[in-house]
Write a protein that holds these residues in place. Structure first.
Motif, short mmCIF file in Angstrom:
data_model
loop_
_atom_site.label_atom_id
_atom_site.label_comp_id
_atom_site.label_asym_id
_atom_site.label_seq_id
_atom_site.Cartn_x
_atom_site.Cartn_y
_atom_site.Cartn_z
N THR A 137 -58.95 -7.79 -65.21
CA THR A 137 -58.68 -6.92 -66.36
C THR A 137 -57.47 -7.41 -67.14
O THR A 137 -57.48 -7.45 -68.38
N GLU A 140 -68.14 -6.51 -68.64
CA GLU A 140 -67.05 -5.70 -68.12
C GLU A 140 -67.41 -5.24 -66.71
O GLU A 140 -68.58 -5.17 -66.34
N LEU A 184 -59.77 -7.27 -59.16
CA LEU A 184 -60.26 -6.57 -60.34
C LEU A 184 -59.14 -6.30 -61.34
O LEU A 184 -59.32 -6.47 -62.55
N ARG A 185 -57.97 -5.93 -60.83
CA ARG A 185 -56.83 -5.71 -61.72
C ARG A 185 -56.44 -6.99 -62.45
O ARG A 185 -56.10 -6.97 -63.64
N ARG A 193 -58.24 -10.47 -69.26
CA ARG A 193 -58.93 -10.13 -70.50
C ARG A 193 -57.93 -9.75 -71.60
O ARG A 193 -58.10 -10.09 -72.77
N GLN A 194 -56.89 -9.04 -71.21
CA GLN A 194 -55.86 -8.67 -72.18
C GLN A 194 -55.09 -9.90 -72.64
O GLN A 194 -54.83 -10.08 -73.84
#
Length: 237
Positions: free
Chosen positions: A46, A5, A42-43, A49-50
């Motif tokens: 993230t 992460e 970075l967004r 990953r979802q």
């Protein structure tokens, strides 16, 4: 799914080196280095990953010849399979929705790539993407030369790179053989290909391990390609 992460470590990156500039490696193909700022990258990591979580999550694709692709992927909007699209994912679950914010990002990418020439590129002026395919390249993964021909439109393809640098091969529209151009795609780079290059053969020759910014917390490379399907609601590829 893709490593640590953000903020928990990871290998040191090698840096981007000398400043790179906008280029047009082929007619209709535009490379904008560093188009995504660090916070935007970075967004997106993230978000990936979802999107990768089941159901309708990341999976490995078996090609018609029986082999398995070395990348893992997840589709949004429409589920891609060789060689078409459908509304159900590999596990039988409904495909995840195409995020409106990703569509807005892709429209901005096309507008900035082509600028005043946007009206001369087929499908660029009224670009309405409804598909995203996220590919994860673990170390050693690659993708052979192929054409993106499963869409029912010649609207441009938007490609966003995250994580490790890769060697991307942009070929010609006729064969998998030369001529081709090899490009280094770094994290944050935008590549748009449309017009005469929309159906060019292309692929990833290799990734360069350890070149990602550790702040991304990402092992390997993520590639997000955004496309306009040309498919009517309720239809199937």
């Amino acid at each position: 799914m893709f490593g640590d992460e953000p903020g928990t470590g990871g290998r040191a990156g090698t840096g981007a080196g000398a400043a790179r500039e906008r280029s047009e490696p082929a007619p209709g193909a535009v490379l904008l280095p560093g188009w995504l700022a660090a916070d935007a990258q970075l967004r997106l990591v993230t978000a990936c990953r979802q999107w990768a979580r089941p159901p309708a999550g990341m999976h490995t694709v078996r090609i018609p010849t029986g082999g398995m692709m070395s990348v893992q992927m997840v589709s949004l909007g429409w589920h891609w399979y060789p060689y078409g699209y459908r509304r159900t994912a590999a596990d039988g679950a409904p495909v995840k929705a195409f995020p409106p914010e990703l569509g807005e990002l892709a429209r901005r990418a096309v507008a900035q790539a082509y600028g005043d020439a946007v009206g001369t590129i087929a499908g660029a002026a009224g670009y309405e993407p409804d598909i995203a395919i996220v590919n994860h390249y673990a170390h050693g993964a690659k993708m052979g030369l192929h054409q993106d021909r499963d869409e029912r439109t010649d609207a441009p393809v938007v490609s966003l790179s995250l994580g490790d640098t890769c060697v991307f091969r942009l070929g010609n529209t006729e064969t998998r053989t030369r001529p081709w151009t090899d490009l280094e795609l770094h994290s944050g780079d935008l590549l748009v290909f449309g017009g005469p290059s929309r159906f060019a053969y292309h692929g990833v020759v290799r990734t360069l391990p350890g070149t990602a910014d550790p702040a991304l917390g990402l092992t390997g490379r993520l590639n997000i390609t955004v496309r306009q399907s040309g498919l009517a609601v309720g239809s199937a590829g």
